[in-house]
Motif scaffolding. Structure first.
Motif, short mmCIF file in Angstrom:
data_model
loop_
_atom_site.label_atom_id
_atom_site.label_comp_id
_atom_site.label_asym_id
_atom_site.label_seq_id
_atom_site.Cartn_x
_atom_site.Cartn_y
_atom_site.Cartn_z
N ARG A 3 -8.78 -18.77 13.48
CA ARG A 3 -9.97 -17.98 13.80
C ARG A 3 -9.71 -16.52 13.48
O ARG A 3 -8.58 -16.04 13.64
CB ARG A 3 -10.27 -18.10 15.28
CG ARG A 3 -10.68 -19.48 15.73
CD ARG A 3 -10.47 -19.54 17.22
NE ARG A 3 -11.15 -20.65 17.83
CZ ARG A 3 -10.96 -20.99 19.10
NH1 ARG A 3 -10.14 -20.30 19.86
NH2 ARG A 3 -11.61 -22.00 19.62
N ASP A 4 -10.79 -15.82 13.09
CA ASP A 4 -10.66 -14.38 12.84
C ASP A 4 -10.46 -13.66 14.17
O ASP A 4 -10.98 -14.10 15.20
CB ASP A 4 -11.93 -13.84 12.18
CG ASP A 4 -12.06 -14.33 10.75
OD1 ASP A 4 -11.03 -14.71 10.17
OD2 ASP A 4 -13.19 -14.35 10.25
N PRO A 5 -9.73 -12.54 14.15
CA PRO A 5 -9.59 -11.76 15.38
C PRO A 5 -10.97 -11.31 15.88
O PRO A 5 -11.86 -11.02 15.08
CB PRO A 5 -8.75 -10.56 14.96
CG PRO A 5 -8.12 -10.92 13.65
CD PRO A 5 -9.00 -11.96 13.01
N VAL A 6 -11.12 -11.27 17.18
CA VAL A 6 -12.40 -10.88 17.78
C VAL A 6 -12.43 -9.37 17.98
O VAL A 6 -11.52 -8.79 18.58
CB VAL A 6 -12.60 -11.60 19.13
CG1 VAL A 6 -13.92 -11.15 19.78
CG2 VAL A 6 -12.59 -13.11 18.95
N ALA A 247 -17.61 -15.57 21.00
CA ALA A 247 -16.34 -15.80 20.30
C ALA A 247 -16.23 -17.26 19.85
O ALA A 247 -15.78 -17.56 18.74
CB ALA A 247 -15.17 -15.42 21.19
N GLY A 250 -17.87 -17.86 16.72
CA GLY A 250 -17.35 -17.10 15.57
C GLY A 250 -17.78 -15.64 15.58
O GLY A 250 -17.61 -14.95 14.57
N HIS A 252 -18.30 -11.65 17.64
CA HIS A 252 -17.52 -10.60 18.30
C HIS A 252 -18.20 -10.26 19.63
O HIS A 252 -19.25 -10.85 19.94
CB HIS A 252 -17.40 -9.41 17.35
CG HIS A 252 -16.78 -9.80 16.04
ND1 HIS A 252 -15.44 -9.98 15.89
CD2 HIS A 252 -17.35 -10.13 14.84
CE1 HIS A 252 -15.17 -10.37 14.64
NE2 HIS A 252 -16.32 -10.48 13.98
N LEU A 283 -10.55 -14.05 26.37
CA LEU A 283 -10.55 -14.47 24.96
C LEU A 283 -9.17 -14.98 24.55
O LEU A 283 -9.05 -16.02 23.87
CB LEU A 283 -10.99 -13.31 24.05
CG LEU A 283 -12.45 -12.85 24.22
CD1 LEU A 283 -12.71 -11.59 23.40
CD2 LEU A 283 -13.42 -13.96 23.81
N GLN A 284 -8.14 -14.27 24.99
CA GLN A 284 -6.78 -14.72 24.62
C GLN A 284 -6.45 -16.05 25.28
O GLN A 284 -5.85 -16.93 24.67
CB GLN A 284 -5.77 -13.63 25.00
CG GLN A 284 -5.83 -12.48 24.01
CD GLN A 284 -5.13 -11.22 24.50
OE1 GLN A 284 -5.04 -10.96 25.71
NE2 GLN A 284 -4.63 -10.43 23.57
N HIS A 288 -8.10 -16.95 21.28
CA HIS A 288 -8.51 -15.94 20.29
C HIS A 288 -7.49 -14.80 20.25
O HIS A 288 -6.79 -14.55 21.22
CB HIS A 288 -9.87 -15.35 20.66
CG HIS A 288 -10.97 -16.36 20.68
ND1 HIS A 288 -11.60 -16.80 19.54
CD2 HIS A 288 -11.53 -17.04 21.71
CE1 HIS A 288 -12.52 -17.70 19.86
NE2 HIS A 288 -12.49 -17.87 21.17
N THR A 289 -7.48 -14.10 19.11
CA THR A 289 -6.72 -12.85 19.06
C THR A 289 -7.72 -11.69 19.05
O THR A 289 -8.89 -11.87 18.70
CB THR A 289 -5.83 -12.76 17.81
OG1 THR A 289 -6.67 -12.96 16.66
CG2 THR A 289 -4.74 -13.82 17.83
#
Ligand code: KMH
Ligand code: ZN
Length: 312
Positions: A3-6, A247, A250, A252, A283-284, A288-289
């Protein structure tokens, strides 16, 4: 799939809430900047800025105040500074864009439709008011029109383009997504665009999972999933749950005292950084990052070099 960083945005003070509602709401340039810096240290890649009168906290448009805030932030951290062009209730459109035009920040908000913007339910009967302006500010919003006509949107977009400022498109309802899609179809606004879905304003769509899914489905249909990135702001106590949903989809997230004064049900947040810390932890924990300012910059694309006129 990785996943893309948030990207976490922190909207530090805004123009909805008033000082009597929370001791934590910053209103001097120093306090706004210091809370923005603390939010950045806690994980916010973007800080969204409004100014307020340092004497009594009323929303202010003076570029000098914005300059004080921004230079203090930039002297201490690398976070992206997003300047509001939404301003506050009693400001004209010209006043709302004055700071952005004067200071050419890295990114600005651009509100995508004229709407009712009711904050009068916040004027609680049992509230003790510190300053005279607070109660009328809230109560008069039952007759307030948040003006963002096609001409306003086009004018702000063109001006921001000229000064090289990136744009975040604020959509409070599905009609605003359609308006953005129209500007894109006309080749006035270039893709990819960065959309802030704003949920929970009385006059816009409500803060619910169904509303977020409706906004995203509309954007997918009219703009195309490959042509936009989105973030979710929620002017409600469900700010953190909707951030988690964003998140998962996908997107932010945006938190901050501009939209929500609470950290838990019936518990006021003690600072913006407290909300940022909590959303980053959630989120973490969900795998997620969190995006650095540099990673966020790669997502916020520059605007087009020049934009056609509205009627061409
Ligand atoms: N206060 C938010 C509901 C702006 O500053 O341009 C909307 C907002 C708009 O942040
Ligand atoms: Zn704002």
């Amino acid at each position: 799939m990785p996943r893309d960083p948030v990207i976490v945005t922190c909207a530090v003070t805004g123009s909805i809430h008033t000082p009597s509602m929370s001791m934590a709401l910053p209103y001097t340039p120093e306090d706004i900047a210091d809370q923005a810096i603390a939010a950045a240290e806690a994980g916010a890649a973007i800080v969204h800025i409004h100014a307020r009168d340092p004497e009594d906290g009323r929303p202010a448009s003076d570029p000098i105040l914005f300059r004080q805030i921004i230079s203090r932030i930039q002297s201490q951290c690398d976070s992206i500074v997003n300047v509001s062009t939404g301003g506050g209730q009693v400001m004209s459109v010209e006043e709302r864009v004055r700071a952005a035009h004067t200071l050419a920040p890295e990114i600005c908000s651009l509100n995508m439709g004229t709407m009712n913007f009711g904050i009068f339910p916040l004027a609680r009967k049992d509230q003790q008011w510190k300053f005279d302006w607070e109660r009328p500010h809230l109560e008069n919003s039952d007759d307030f029109v948040f003006r963002n006509t096609f001409r306003d949107i086009h004018g702000i977009y063109v001006n921001l383009n000229e000064i090289g400022t990136k744009i975040e498109f604020e959509c409070y309802d599905v009609g605003h997504v359609r308006t953005l899609a129209w500007f894109i179809d006309q080749k006035i606004i270039e893709t990819p665009v960065f959309i802030q879905f704003v949920l929970g304003v009385l006059g816009g769509i409500e803060a619910s999972p169904e509303a977020l899914l409706a906004l995203k489905a509309t954007a997918d249909r009219l703009i195309g999933a490959e042509n936009y990135r989105f973030s979710v702001a929620s002017a409600s106590r469900d700010q953190l749950s909707l951030a988690a949903l964003s998140a998962l989809l996908g997107g932010h997230v945006r938190v901050g005292l501009e939209d929500n004064l609470y950290i838990a049900p019936r518990v006021l947040a003690t600072s913006n950084a407290e909300q940022v810390t909590k959303v980053c932890r959630i989120l973490q924990d969900l795998g997620h990052t969190i995006a650095s300012p540099q990673q966020a910059r790669a997502v916020l694309t520059p605007t087009a070099a020049s934009a056609p006129s509205l009627s061409s």
